[in-house]
Each structure stands twice: as C-alpha cells, then as structure tokens.
Design an enzyme around this catalytic site. Structure first.
Site, short mmCIF file in Angstrom:
data_model
loop_
_atom_site.label_atom_id
_atom_site.label_comp_id
_atom_site.label_asym_id
_atom_site.label_seq_id
_atom_site.Cartn_x
_atom_site.Cartn_y
_atom_site.Cartn_z
N ASP A 1 24.28 9.63 79.18
CA ASP A 1 24.06 8.60 80.21
C ASP A 1 24.55 9.09 81.57
O ASP A 1 23.90 8.87 82.59
CB ASP A 1 24.81 7.32 79.84
CG ASP A 1 24.33 6.69 78.54
OD1 ASP A 1 23.18 6.96 78.15
OD2 ASP A 1 25.11 5.95 77.94
N ASN B 1 19.05 16.14 74.37
CA ASN B 1 20.14 17.02 73.98
C ASN B 1 19.61 18.01 72.95
O ASN B 1 18.43 17.98 72.58
CB ASN B 1 21.34 16.23 73.46
CG ASN B 1 21.03 15.38 72.24
OD1 ASN B 1 20.18 15.74 71.41
ND2 ASN B 1 21.70 14.24 72.12
N ARG B 2 20.48 18.88 72.47
CA ARG B 2 20.03 19.93 71.55
C ARG B 2 19.42 19.34 70.28
O ARG B 2 18.37 19.80 69.80
CB ARG B 2 21.20 20.85 71.20
CG ARG B 2 20.78 22.12 70.43
CD ARG B 2 21.97 22.74 69.76
NE ARG B 2 22.98 23.14 70.72
CZ ARG B 2 23.08 24.35 71.25
NH1 ARG B 2 22.21 25.28 70.93
NH2 ARG B 2 24.04 24.64 72.10
#
Length: 484
Positions: free
Chosen positions: A267, A198-199
């Site tokens: 997920d 993610n970021r």
C-alpha cells in the site's frame, strides 16, 4: 527533494479494510490448553487495504478521494472515524450496503510478535445496484484526479464491470491508472498505466521462476503483454524492478532496514508512486522514492504510513550518508507519526564522544523499554561548555553517525543547550532513560514527562567506563586516579 513537491489529487478505488491490533504481554501458558495467555494492554484500529493507501497518500500531502464499500456495522463506523480525522481524505465516495460486512482483520500481539490473526469477512459479489453506485462514485472521483489507484485485495469491490468502468473513465480523461493487483490474469487491467505486483503475485500470474534479475525481466515482459502497460515488481529485501512497456528495465536496490512487519508495505509503495506522479515527477523518480518509503514502513509495527517528514529525512540521510540524524522539527513530526500508530517512544541522551561498552549497554537497555528509541546528542559547542576546550574528540556529525548506525537506535537529534530539556519538551517521549548514577528527581525533563503520564527509568551502567577515563588513560593517568 520531496519537500519541494506540490502534490496533486489522487482517486483511490478498491477494497476497504479495518486492521485492529490487540497489544499485550505473555507471561504464562494457559492451564486450560497449551496456549499463551495474553494480558491485554491496549487496542488500536487503523485503516487497511485501499483505505491504508489513502492514508499513505494523504500523509504525504495529497488530496485524496476514496471510493469503496462498507457495511452498516461498528467496523464501518470505526473506519470512517479514523478517515474523517485525517486531513486531505474525502470519504464521500464510500458506499454503504446493509448486506455487506466491513472486512476486519484483528491481530493479537505480544510485543512485536503476532500470536494470531482473526478475520471477519464475507466475500460475495455486490449487487448490481451497489456496483452501479461504486461506478458513479468512481466517476466523480476521477473527474478531479491527477492519478487513479485501483487497490485490488480480491475482496469483491473491483469486479470485472467496476474495474473496466474505472479504467475506461480514467483513460477517456487522460488520467493514469495504477493497479495493485490480486488477479492471476493481468489482462483484466488492460488500459492501466502501471501494475505493481509483488514477487508472489507475479509468480501466480506467469507460473515462471523468479530467482534472478533475468528471470524477473522475462516474467514482467509476459504480464506487461497481458495488459499493455508498465510493471513495477516489489521484491522485498531485493528492492524493486521497473519494466517500461517500451522495453527498458531498471532495478532499484532496497535500503537496509530492520524488518518488523510487512503488513501494508505494498500500500505504501503504490501510494508513494501515485503521490510522486501527481506532483508531476517521472516514474523512475517515483520508484526510487517509493523504495525509501517501503524501507521505512516495514520497520514499523502493523499497518502504517510514512510521513513526508520521515521520507524527506530518509532521502536526505541516503544522500548524505549521515545515519539517522534529523532536525528537531522533523523528529517531532516523525514521533507524532509513531505515536499515531501506538508506538512507545523512549528517549536518552549524552555526549557519546568515544562510544564504549557503557554507551552500548545504556542504549540497549533503553531500547528495551519501548518500541522506538531516539537519542539526543550534545552539539560540539555544548560539549565544550560541559567538558572543556579540548572536547569533543569527535565532531557532532561523526558522533551522530556512529550512534545512528546502532541497530537499537531509530532516530538521532543534536541539541545545542547544556541540557536536553527543550528537546524533551519538543518531542514528548513516553519514557526518559538515564543511568543509575542519577536519582529520579535529578533527571532533566523527568517531571515534564511524568506530567502527561510518561515515566523515568534508571538503568544499571558498566562501572569504570567513560570517555573521560579513556582519554586520561591515553594520557598516562593511572586508572585509579582517572576514576576519581
């Protein structure tokens, strides 16, 4: 689209968690300390971490072999019980170690508001013997897999030697490895086909600013060079960025959705990408579909999955721009999924020919009686039988699109009968809502819903508001006469 896929086998290896939720309501502050007092309603437990990845992949239709580590405790038994009850998941690869504590996260919620999270975990390096058992379980799982997922929550399972062994075994068999990372240096994932940070994870791995598309592209080139593979960056409301190691970059925009909880959204993304790849589809297709899956799962409360029916409906809606309308069979499957995750489902119905403040008030009030609202709309033929040959003024697709666009509405179905009884029997909602111009015994389907513990709620309406009165006013009928 996705209904035509034949999903394959996915081996999922990583940190197993149990996510517990204590639900209730807060009505006062404790006299003992300035803290809210929660009146407990119920408690649920769902798989988290790598186990949630497995649940997501199995729910889409994959055959899953799950490899991970648990203790010999109540949380391990609770986790196994849920996994065993899910078709498509093989838990033979779960290793039990009496010296290990099954990682448990307990969230206390009032409505949709999380009050506190309590973590039960003891992070330490598994013994060499336990790591050898994990590697052997991974080897067996990879032997029959089309795709391998390494779900790294930095909880101790994917140690350097376990991770290296998994990637080496998969590479020797030509099986692609997808890694959901937690390390600050992605070189540990060398040999993986795809890494999905993610970021924040990308920022930690590079130390670079990530405000714009150009900055994201610069950062993914850095981490791709670290391990030599493709990178998929999840960017919350900004969508996702896919970087191919050959240099191609694709930005996929997020689909608009009400965001209630991002728990486990990563997920869902990695599980959907792996599932679509196991069906023989290309990576770009997998990313587009995963973007839709992510938009669905963040609208749910807590760690959740996305069913094949939900995802198919979302993809069709995006293609047809038809709001939230789905067929009755798909709606039933979606509601089953909502119930599985503890949601309270509310049902209301009507013709909704010309949407007016009375309709909005009804829908808003109905939504307040649960977590998910499904609205059933009379078909054009049904409206004609009830209202006359000149009605409806708008066809069923137009009416469904307008209702589906309302923020309080989660799902719309169209029924062809004169009453919604058959629809209620198929969907089995927890609450049926009608206007207070009805008496409870007059509510169609009310007795059926109450027979399994549901309820009927009557809400106040805005007087003088109806489509009929609007039509008559346009025709020049005095309002006093129109209201008769």
């Amino acid at each position: 689209m996705i209904n035509d896929f034949t999903f394959g086998r996915v081996a999922i290896i990583g940190d197993l968690l149990l996510d517990c939720y204590i639900h209730g309501s807060v009505g006062r502050i404790s006299p003992e300390a300035p803290v809210p007092v929660l009146l407990r309603a119920h408690q649920t437990a769902v798989p988290g971490g790598a186990a949630n990845v497995a649940m997501n992949a199995a729910t889409l239709g994959c055959s899953v072999t799950l490899v991970g580590l648990v203790g010999q405790d109540e949380s391990a038994e609770a986790l196994r019980a849920v996994l065993v009850g899910t078709p498509g998941i093989d838990i033979a690869g779960i290793v039990a170690d009496p010296d290990w504590t099954t990682i448990t996260k307990t969230r206390v919620l009032s409505g949709r508001q999380q009050i506190v999270r309590i973590d039960d975990e003891r992070i330490e390096l598994p013994t060499e013997a336990t790591r050898s058992r994990l590697i052997e379980a991974a080897r067996i799982a990879i032997d029959k897999a089309d795709v391998v997922v390494c779900s790294d929550y930095a909880k101790g399972v994917l140690t350097d030697d376990v991770l290296a062994a998994v990637i080496a075994i998969a590479s020797a068999r030509g099986v692609p490895v997808i890694v959901d990372p937690k390390r600050k240096d992605f070189s540990a994932y060398r040999g993986a086909f795809l890494v999905t940070p993610n970021r924040n994870e990308l920022a930690e791995a590079t130390g670079l600013p990530l405000r714009t598309d150009d900055e994201i592209e610069q950062a993914v080139r850095v981490v791709s060079a670290q391990f030599g593979g493709n990178v998929l960056v999840t960017r919350s409301e900004e969508g996702m960025t896919l970087f191919r190691r050959e240099g191609q970059v694709t930005h996929v925009h997020a689909h608009k959705s009400e965001v209630y909880d991002v728990s486990g959204a990563g997920d869902t993304v990695v599980a959907t990408v792996a599932s679509v790849l196991s069906a023989g589809q290309d990576l770009e297709t997998a990313v587009v579909i995963a973007t839709s899956a992510a938009s669905i799962v963040v609208s749910k409360l807590g760690t959740a999955t996305v069913s094949r029916a939900e995802l198919s409906a979302a993809l069709m809606a995006e293609m047809k721009e038809s709001g939230a309308t789905v067929a009755l069979g798909r709606a039933s499957a979606i509601i089953d999924e909502w119930h599985h995750h503890g949601a309270r489902v509310v049902f209301t119905n009507g013709c909704f020919d010309l949407v007016h403040p009375g309709h909005i008030a009804l829908i808003r009030a109905a939504a307040g009686h649960g977590d998910k609202l499904i609205v059933a709309i009379n078909s054009d033929a049904s409206v004609k039988r009830l209202k006359g040959a000149s009605r409806p003024l708008q066809d069923e697709q137009a009416r469904a699109t307008v209702i589906g666009a309302l923020r309080d509405v989660d799902l719309v179905v169209v029924f062809d009968e004169d009453t919604p009884l058959e629809t209620i029997q198929a969907l089995r909602p927890d609450v049926v809502v009608k206007g207070a111009d009805y008496q409870e015994h007059e509510v169609v389907g009310g007795d059926f819903v109450k027979s399994y513990g549901g309820s009927v709620v009557l809400v106040d309406l805005i007087s003088g508001r109806s489509t009929t009165s609007i039509v008559q006013k346009m025709q020049g009928v005095p309002m006093a006469q129109a209201a008769v």
